[in-house]
Motif scaffolding. Structure first.
Motif, mmCIF file in Angstrom:
data_model
loop_
_atom_site.group_PDB
_atom_site.id
_atom_site.type_symbol
_atom_site.label_atom_id
_atom_site.label_comp_id
_atom_site.label_asym_id
_atom_site.label_seq_id
_atom_site.Cartn_x
_atom_site.Cartn_y
_atom_site.Cartn_z
ATOM 1 N N HIS A 2 -2.092 3.694 -0.034
ATOM 2 C CA HIS A 2 -0.923 2.946 0.437
ATOM 3 C C HIS A 2 -1.218 1.452 0.455
ATOM 4 O O HIS A 2 -2.293 1.031 0.883
ATOM 5 C CB HIS A 2 -0.515 3.410 1.833
ATOM 6 N N LEU A 3 -0.252 0.665 0.000
ATOM 7 C CA LEU A 3 -0.348 -0.791 0.019
ATOM 8 C C LEU A 3 0.949 -1.347 0.584
ATOM 9 O O LEU A 3 2.036 -1.044 0.084
ATOM 10 C CB LEU A 3 -0.574 -1.328 -1.400
ATOM 11 N N LYS A 4 0.842 -2.158 1.652
ATOM 12 C CA LYS A 4 2.004 -2.858 2.208
ATOM 13 C C LYS A 4 1.795 -4.345 1.952
ATOM 14 O O LYS A 4 0.801 -4.919 2.381
ATOM 15 C CB LYS A 4 2.143 -2.595 3.702
ATOM 16 N N VAL A 5 2.740 -4.965 1.226
ATOM 17 C CA VAL A 5 2.540 -6.348 0.806
ATOM 18 C C VAL A 5 3.872 -7.094 0.767
ATOM 19 O O VAL A 5 4.914 -6.514 0.444
ATOM 20 C CB VAL A 5 1.862 -6.397 -0.593
ATOM 21 N N ASN A 6 3.831 -8.374 1.133
ATOM 22 C CA ASN A 6 4.984 -9.258 0.986
ATOM 23 C C ASN A 6 4.871 -9.980 -0.356
ATOM 24 O O ASN A 6 3.973 -10.800 -0.542
ATOM 25 C CB ASN A 6 5.026 -10.280 2.122
ATOM 26 N N SER A 7 5.775 -9.707 -1.267
ATOM 27 C CA SER A 7 5.733 -10.354 -2.578
ATOM 28 C C SER A 7 7.063 -10.160 -3.282
ATOM 29 O O SER A 7 7.856 -9.298 -2.904
ATOM 30 C CB SER A 7 4.605 -9.781 -3.440
ATOM 31 N N ARG A 8 7.287 -10.958 -4.322
ATOM 32 C CA ARG A 8 8.493 -10.763 -5.134
ATOM 33 C C ARG A 8 8.191 -9.954 -6.393
ATOM 34 O O ARG A 8 9.084 -9.402 -7.005
ATOM 35 C CB ARG A 8 9.145 -12.093 -5.483
ATOM 36 N N SER A 9 6.904 -9.948 -6.779
ATOM 37 C CA SER A 9 6.493 -9.167 -7.947
ATOM 38 C C SER A 9 5.165 -8.490 -7.648
ATOM 39 O O SER A 9 4.353 -9.009 -6.875
ATOM 40 C CB SER A 9 6.335 -10.056 -9.189
ATOM 41 N N LEU A 10 4.934 -7.343 -8.269
ATOM 42 C CA LEU A 10 3.660 -6.654 -8.111
ATOM 43 C C LEU A 10 3.331 -5.905 -9.395
ATOM 44 O O LEU A 10 4.183 -5.219 -9.971
ATOM 45 C CB LEU A 10 3.699 -5.667 -6.941
ATOM 46 N N LEU A 11 2.097 -6.074 -9.852
ATOM 47 C CA LEU A 11 1.587 -5.328 -11.002
ATOM 48 C C LEU A 11 0.401 -4.486 -10.561
ATOM 49 O O LEU A 11 -0.431 -4.933 -9.760
ATOM 50 C CB LEU A 11 1.146 -6.263 -12.129
ATOM 51 N N LEU A 12 0.329 -3.289 -11.072
ATOM 52 C CA LEU A 12 -0.818 -2.408 -10.873
ATOM 53 C C LEU A 12 -1.756 -2.545 -12.066
ATOM 54 O O LEU A 12 -1.309 -2.531 -13.215
ATOM 55 C CB LEU A 12 -0.362 -0.955 -10.752
ATOM 56 N N VAL A 13 -3.055 -2.700 -11.793
ATOM 57 C CA VAL A 13 -4.069 -2.665 -12.842
ATOM 58 C C VAL A 13 -4.877 -1.390 -12.641
ATOM 59 O O VAL A 13 -5.478 -1.194 -11.580
ATOM 60 C CB VAL A 13 -4.997 -3.895 -12.791
ATOM 61 N N PHE A 14 -4.853 -0.499 -13.630
ATOM 62 C CA PHE A 14 -5.615 0.742 -13.528
ATOM 63 C C PHE A 14 -6.513 0.915 -14.743
ATOM 64 O O PHE A 14 -6.346 0.229 -15.753
ATOM 65 C CB PHE A 14 -4.701 1.953 -13.338
ATOM 66 N N LYS A 15 -7.457 1.830 -14.623
ATOM 67 C CA LYS A 15 -8.426 2.024 -15.706
ATOM 68 C C LYS A 15 -7.942 3.070 -16.693
ATOM 69 O O LYS A 15 -7.600 4.191 -16.305
ATOM 70 C CB LYS A 15 -9.790 2.448 -15.147
ATOM 71 N N ASP A 16 -7.908 2.693 -17.963
ATOM 72 C CA ASP A 16 -7.728 3.674 -19.029
ATOM 73 C C ASP A 16 -9.065 4.349 -19.303
ATOM 74 O O ASP A 16 -10.129 3.731 -19.183
ATOM 75 C CB ASP A 16 -7.238 2.996 -20.303
ATOM 76 N N SER A 17 -9.006 5.604 -19.723
ATOM 77 C CA SER A 17 -10.235 6.333 -20.032
ATOM 78 C C SER A 17 -9.933 7.444 -21.015
ATOM 79 O O SER A 17 -8.849 8.048 -20.971
ATOM 80 C CB SER A 17 -10.853 6.924 -18.759
ATOM 81 N N GLY A 18 -10.885 7.720 -21.897
ATOM 82 C CA GLY A 18 -10.751 8.836 -22.813
ATOM 83 C C GLY A 18 -11.350 10.126 -22.278
ATOM 84 O O GLY A 18 -11.281 11.157 -22.938
#
Length: 571
Positions: free
Chosen positions: A489-505
């Protein structure tokens, strides 16, 4: 006791008929890179049609039937008799093994046939006959070749040729003569790279600072070409390092000791990720204030889901820095002559920025013969279908140096660039920052749930002039099969949010579902790309700042698998 090594053959073999074949590598320099838990190696990927493309632009193959057969393992076995591998290097490099790996239909990276054979080091050709090996039914496509070394940083020169079965013929190619660097025709080609001189106040200020002995920092941000892919050794032959050295030679004082170097290229990533990591990777969290920033995303930004808003936001973030750095837009190019110069150059035109186009310099002359004016062929410029060779990186260096030279010799513009303009594409992400386990300046409330471990099997990148890769996003949150099923869970004040996740084979990595304020937004699938790297996706993009609650949980069909949250970008 008879020493059989001293005896000749009992009966000399008949000379073999010379088979028709084509090259997929010709005298290419390779360099061993450290790999987690495996031998250092240089990998050459051949999936996603790259084997067929290499056959075309390296081997000169234009027979559509042959090109089609190269696209999967079934076709390869109909077509290919053998593979010839030649390696030339010094004896002190030690043993080098050639690895040939198919990708599987079910288990893509773990299910296909993998063959390993020792290479000679004196240039003698080692032949792998396909009929001499057992091939698995799971084989789908030719995945990659690799050359494994004993230590990272070692180099060698290699040639790989594909020999065809009887009934198939391709024309022999002529090996290209060396590039005539510095000739009149070469210099004319380089001059075509100057797409826009731009407002010169900031760039001239940096040049003047260097001449006067003040400290000057040149930074580079971009994708794999900026990282140095194709350059051997990667840390000293890449265009970024070579153009930094060129700047020192041209304008530095006391051998250029007053000029500093920052390189922040990350392979396979667009400006969508670049804008998130700019503070960390270029500004070094406020410790670095670059005077010049070269931005190179022209062949990476097809992956930018905003189609240019992230790029323009990144450029504005850099231009808005208090120390007023000069921004140079660099447009590299792929072997199929493609890039996003038309889209991204709009940003440079709006803010009147210096722009350098590698495409404008080399693509037109690729079509010519030597008699018609060809300076460098595609085989010489490209290491593979995406990345330049050492010669290609040298040309990129000279194109940047030409901009510097023209700027230094031009009259100073009276006014600085104006940023008070309506964006040409968009500026929604100006002021974006990173959230991870270490950085959380906005005070976001985080409940890690079952994402409580730290992933150490990350994308590794050679930063600055370091020959060894360092992990990207090491302060991450990883879900493991044993950590339970609690959501992140993430609670944040912002107008935009991007998730960065790991790709893997890896087969044991699964998907995660993402919810914003209780509403399903997307499913993040690490295997959609299929190799270990960083993937940024937009979760929301709004006009004003307000509180949002983000939930990330393992998808129902991925229970018992891994998933890694690398971080978030917010503004």
């Amino acid at each position: 006791m008879i020493n059989n090594s001293q005896l000749g053959p009992k009966a000399p073999k008949d000379p073999q008929k010379k088979r028709s074949g084509f090259y997929i590598m010709i005298d290419k320099i390779i360099e061993a890179t450290a790999r987690l838990g495996e031998k250092p190696a240089q990998e050459i990927y051949l999936d996603e049609g790259r084997l067929a493309t290499n056959a075309q632009f390296v081997g000169g193959v234009n027979d559509e039937k042959i090109i089609e057969l190269l696209k999967d393992c079934e076709g390869v076995h109909k077509l290919v008799h053998s593979i010839g591998v030649s390696v030339t290097t010094s004896d002190d490099v030690g043993t080098i093994d050639f690895v040939f790996q198919n990708y599987g239909k079910v288990d893509r990276y773990g299910g296909g046939t993998c063959i390993k054979v020792p290479c000679t080091r004196n240039g003698d050709e080692v032949i792998l006959k396909l009929e001499d090996y057992e091939w698995l039914a799971d084989d789908d496509v030719v995945g990659k070749m690799a050359f494994e070394f004993e230590k990272p940083g070692l180099t060698a020169k290699v040639t790989v040729k594909i020999y065809l079965k009887n009934g198939y013929e391709v024309p022999e190619i002529t090996v290209d003569p060396p590039v005539e660097f510095g000739s009149g025709k070469y210099n004319s080609m380089i001059s075509k790279s100057l797409l826009n001189m731009g407002n010169n106040r900031r760039l001239k200020a940096a040049i003047d600072k260097a001449r006067e002995g003040e400290d000057v920092t040149i930074a580079y941000i971009g994708g794999s070409i900026t990282q140095g892919a194709g350059a051997k050794p990667i840390h000293t032959e890449c265009y970024a390092y070579r153009s930094f050295v060129k700047f020192k030679e041209m304008y530095g004082k006391n051998s250029g000791d007053n000029v500093r170097f920052v390189k922040a290229g990350v392979g396979g990533t667009p400006s969508e990720l670049g804008m998130i990591r700019y503070d960390r990777d270029v500004l070094r969290d406020g410790k670095v204030k670059p005077d010049i920033v070269v931005v190179e995303f022209a062949v990476n930004d097809e992956g930018d889901e905003t189609k240019g808003i992230c790029y323009e936001s990144l450029i504005l973030n850099i231009l808005s820095c208090e120390n007023k750095p000069a921004v140079v837009l660099l447009f590299s190019v792929f072997a199929n002559d493609w890039n996003l110069q038309e889209r991204l150059s709009q940003v440079g035109r709006l803010y009147d920025l210096p722009m350098v186009s590698i495409s404008d310099a080399v693509v037109e002359q690729f079509k010519f013969t030597k008699e018609e004016g060809n300076i460098i062929t595609k085989r010489q410029f490209f290491y593979d279908i995406y990345h330049p060779t050492n010669d290609g990186h040298a040309i990129m260096t000279d194109c940047l140096a030409y901009l510097l030279e023209q700027t230094a010799n031009s009259s100073l513009d009276e006014k600085d660039v104006s940023l008070d303009k309506e964006p040409v594409i968009g500026n929604s992400f100006v002021g974006i920052h990173l959230i991870d386990k270490k950085d959380n300046e906005c005070g976001a409330v985080i409940e890690q749930g079952s994402f409580k471990e730290t992933d150490e099997e990350l994308q590794f990148v050679e930063m600055d002039d370091n020959p060894l890769g360092i992990p990207q996003f090491p302060y991450n949150w990883m879900h493991t099969p044993d950590s339970g099923d609690d959501s992140f869970h993430l609670k944040v004040n912002s107008r935009s949010l991007l998730l960065v996740f790991k790709d893997s084979g890896r087969m044991d990595f699964g998907k995660a579902d993402v919810y914003v304020d209780g509403t399903f937004v997307l499913t993040a699938d690490p295997k959609a790309v299929g190799w270990t790297h960083c993937n940024a996706v937009i979760l929301y993009q709004e006009e004003s700042i307000r509180e949002h609650n983000v939930e990330i949980k393992i998808s129902e069909d991925s229970k018992g698998k891994y998933f890694t949250i690398l971080g978030f970008g917010y503004n």
